[in-house]
Design a protein around this motif. Structure first.
Motif, short mmCIF file in Angstrom:
data_model
loop_
_atom_site.label_atom_id
_atom_site.label_comp_id
_atom_site.label_asym_id
_atom_site.label_seq_id
_atom_site.Cartn_x
_atom_site.Cartn_y
_atom_site.Cartn_z
N ASN A 135 39.58 34.57 35.80
CA ASN A 135 39.13 35.89 36.41
C ASN A 135 38.65 35.03 38.27
OD1 ASN A 135 38.82 37.52 33.67
ND2 ASN A 135 40.88 37.95 35.11
N ILE A 136 37.72 34.61 37.83
CA ILE A 136 36.77 34.15 39.05
C ILE A 136 37.46 32.68 39.63
CG2 ILE A 136 34.80 32.82 39.74
CD1 ILE A 136 33.38 34.23 38.00
N LEU A 137 38.35 32.28 39.17
CA LEU A 137 38.86 31.14 39.58
C LEU A 137 40.15 31.98 40.38
CD1 LEU A 137 38.74 28.14 39.62
CD2 LEU A 137 40.34 27.96 37.49
N LYS A 138 40.54 33.24 39.10
CA LYS A 138 41.80 33.46 40.72
C LYS A 138 41.64 34.66 41.30
CE LYS A 138 45.04 35.48 37.94
NZ LYS A 138 45.53 35.95 36.17
N GLY A 139 40.23 34.48 42.15
CA GLY A 139 39.69 35.22 43.32
C GLY A 139 39.32 36.79 43.18
N GLU A 140 39.46 37.25 41.42
CA GLU A 140 39.37 38.51 40.80
C GLU A 140 38.36 39.13 41.03
OE1 GLU A 140 44.28 38.23 38.73
OE2 GLU A 140 41.98 38.12 37.88
N MET A 141 37.84 38.30 40.52
CA MET A 141 36.09 38.68 40.32
C MET A 141 35.21 37.45 40.90
SD MET A 141 36.85 39.43 35.84
CE MET A 141 34.35 40.21 35.91
N SER A 142 33.77 37.95 40.44
CA SER A 142 32.77 37.07 41.16
C SER A 142 31.44 36.71 39.89
CB SER A 142 31.70 37.87 42.60
OG SER A 142 30.51 37.08 42.62
N LEU A 143 31.06 36.09 40.64
CA LEU A 143 29.72 36.02 39.04
C LEU A 143 28.97 36.52 39.53
CD1 LEU A 143 28.87 33.38 37.47
CD2 LEU A 143 27.24 32.70 39.03
N VAL A 144 28.22 36.93 40.75
CA VAL A 144 27.33 38.35 40.64
C VAL A 144 28.07 39.81 41.17
CG1 VAL A 144 25.17 39.17 40.83
CG2 VAL A 144 25.39 37.16 40.47
N GLY A 145 27.87 40.77 40.23
CA GLY A 145 28.97 41.89 40.97
C GLY A 145 28.64 43.14 40.21
N PRO A 146 29.15 44.05 40.73
CA PRO A 146 29.14 45.03 39.17
C PRO A 146 29.78 45.25 38.07
CG PRO A 146 30.58 45.94 41.82
CD PRO A 146 29.52 44.37 41.78
N LYS A 189 33.97 42.50 44.69
CA LYS A 189 35.01 42.28 44.11
C LYS A 189 33.95 42.65 42.79
CE LYS A 189 37.01 37.98 45.45
NZ LYS A 189 37.26 37.08 45.77
N PRO A 190 34.43 42.63 41.31
CA PRO A 190 33.91 43.08 40.24
C PRO A 190 32.98 41.26 39.98
CG PRO A 190 35.55 42.93 40.02
CD PRO A 190 35.48 43.17 41.34
N GLY A 191 32.22 41.50 38.77
CA GLY A 191 31.30 40.13 38.62
C GLY A 191 31.09 40.10 36.84
N ILE A 192 30.87 38.79 36.54
CA ILE A 192 31.22 38.87 34.90
C ILE A 192 29.65 39.37 35.03
CG2 ILE A 192 30.60 37.20 33.54
CD1 ILE A 192 32.29 35.37 34.64
N THR A 193 28.29 39.08 35.44
CA THR A 193 26.74 39.81 35.45
C THR A 193 26.74 40.16 36.50
OG1 THR A 193 24.73 39.10 34.41
CG2 THR A 193 25.43 37.29 36.20
N GLY A 194 25.48 41.06 36.28
CA GLY A 194 24.70 41.73 37.23
C GLY A 194 23.72 42.47 37.26
N TYR A 195 23.27 43.70 38.34
CA TYR A 195 22.11 43.93 38.26
C TYR A 195 21.94 45.43 37.14
CZ TYR A 195 18.19 46.80 39.84
OH TYR A 195 16.80 47.43 39.93
N TRP A 196 23.18 45.75 36.52
CA TRP A 196 22.93 46.94 35.73
C TRP A 196 22.76 45.81 34.26
CZ3 TRP A 196 27.24 46.62 32.19
CH2 TRP A 196 27.34 47.89 31.17
N GLN A 197 23.70 44.89 33.89
CA GLN A 197 24.16 43.87 32.55
C GLN A 197 21.63 43.75 32.79
OE1 GLN A 197 26.30 43.67 35.06
NE2 GLN A 197 28.06 42.89 34.33
N VAL A 198 21.35 43.14 33.67
CA VAL A 198 20.00 42.45 33.30
C VAL A 198 18.96 43.67 33.28
CG1 VAL A 198 20.60 40.16 33.84
CG2 VAL A 198 20.16 42.02 35.75
#
Length: 300
Positions: A212-223, A246-255
């Motif tokens: 999804n990141i490679l496709k530009g739909e998501m970011s590494l960090v985001g909501p 963009k939403p992310g794989i990881t983010g502030y909430w997750q950590v």
């Protein structure tokens, strides 16, 4: 006098959990450690949890009296959140956006390459555990930037017909129904398979999202990307705020309390990140993500 009220609070309440520090304008923008400097007189070191909290200008914090230092704990923070009548300010600093794009491209390429051998390993374990009924991957429509929908990829961690099983389980278990309504998840989810439990604890179930990141739909960090059925629960304010990036794989909430906060708190934490995101914050989130994976503190 900057910091004296906070120091006394820590002396009397060492468990005090700080979420916001507000001070006079001359200290705004500094980290708490920078604002206090060598005036820290306690016998114990300054708690790591507050060192890097950025001090806010007391005149810009709503519903707070203008004192030298104001501490807002988790029980009080509802009263001090930004007004939902005001649109949040997104950090769109050009240098940050360029760096974030570069990181996403590199992460997307490397993650997708590493995904290939991981697929083989997961497939082999599924066969060994006799959990190879159904597809290896799980695809779900999620909300992306500007409200655009996209297919988010994960390793499948639940049984087939999981939604139907969830519905029946919630109808038969009133307490679980209350839990799901509040958190939008269950601590003891009967739908999760043995392999799924392992993948979730190590967060490897999220690995296919590098595509999804490679496709530009998501970011590494985001909501985290929300489900469309959660749009109503988000409300207009949080929905409009969160879909600005963009939403992310990881983010502030997750950590920061992934499994211990309710749905509204999660939405608030996502907007908190969006307003304050930057290179340093993203790097901290990535580092904390690796630490949580190492400690097997993934999703439940």
């Amino acid at each position: 006098m900057v910091g004296q009220r906070f120091i006394s609070l820590l002396e009397n309440h060492p468990w005090f959990e700080v979420t916001t520090i507000a001070a006079s304008p001359r200290s705004a923008g500094k980290t708490y450690a920078e604002a206090v400097g060598d005036r820290w007189k306690m016998d114990t070191p300054m708690p790591e949890a507050v060192k890097n909290i950025v001090v806010k200008n007391v005149n810009e914090v709503e519903n707070v009296a203008a004192e030298d230092v104001i501490i807002i704990n988790q029980n009080e923070q509802e009263n001090y959140r930004p007004s939902k009548d005001k649109e949040i300010r997104v950090n769109n600093n050009l240098s940050y956006l360029i760096m974030k794009k570069i990181v996403d491209i590199i992460a997307g390429i490397l993650g997708t390459i590493l995904l290939v051998p991981l697929i083989a390993v997961v497939w082999f374990i599924r066969i060994c555990l006799h959990e190879n009924d159904g597809p290896l991957f799980f695809e779900q429509i999620r909300i992306g930037k500007n409200g655009k929908q996209f297919r988010m990829y994960k390793f499948r961690t639940m049984v087939m017909e999981a939604d139907e099983k969830l519905y029946r389980y919630l109808e038969e278990n009133p307490e679980a129904k209350k839990e799901y309504k509040k958190y939008k998840k269950l601590k003891h989810d009967p739908r999760i398979t043995k392999l799924g439990n392992i993948l979730r604890k190590t967060s490897l179930d999220e690995f296919p999202q590098f595509v999804n990141i490679l496709k530009g739909e998501m970011s590494l960090v985001g909501p985290r990307p929300y489900l469309y059925r959660e749009k109503e629960d988000l409300g207009e304010y949080y929905y409009n705020s969160i879909t600005k990036v963009k939403p992310g794989i990881t983010g502030y909430w997750q950590v920061n309390g992934r499994n211990d906060v309710d749905f509204e708190e999660r939405a608030y934490m996502d907007t908190y990140y969006i307003e304050r995101r930057g290179i340093v914050m993203d790097l901290k989130i990535i580092l904390k993500t690796f630490l949580k994976i190492f400690k097997k503190e993934g999703a439940v």
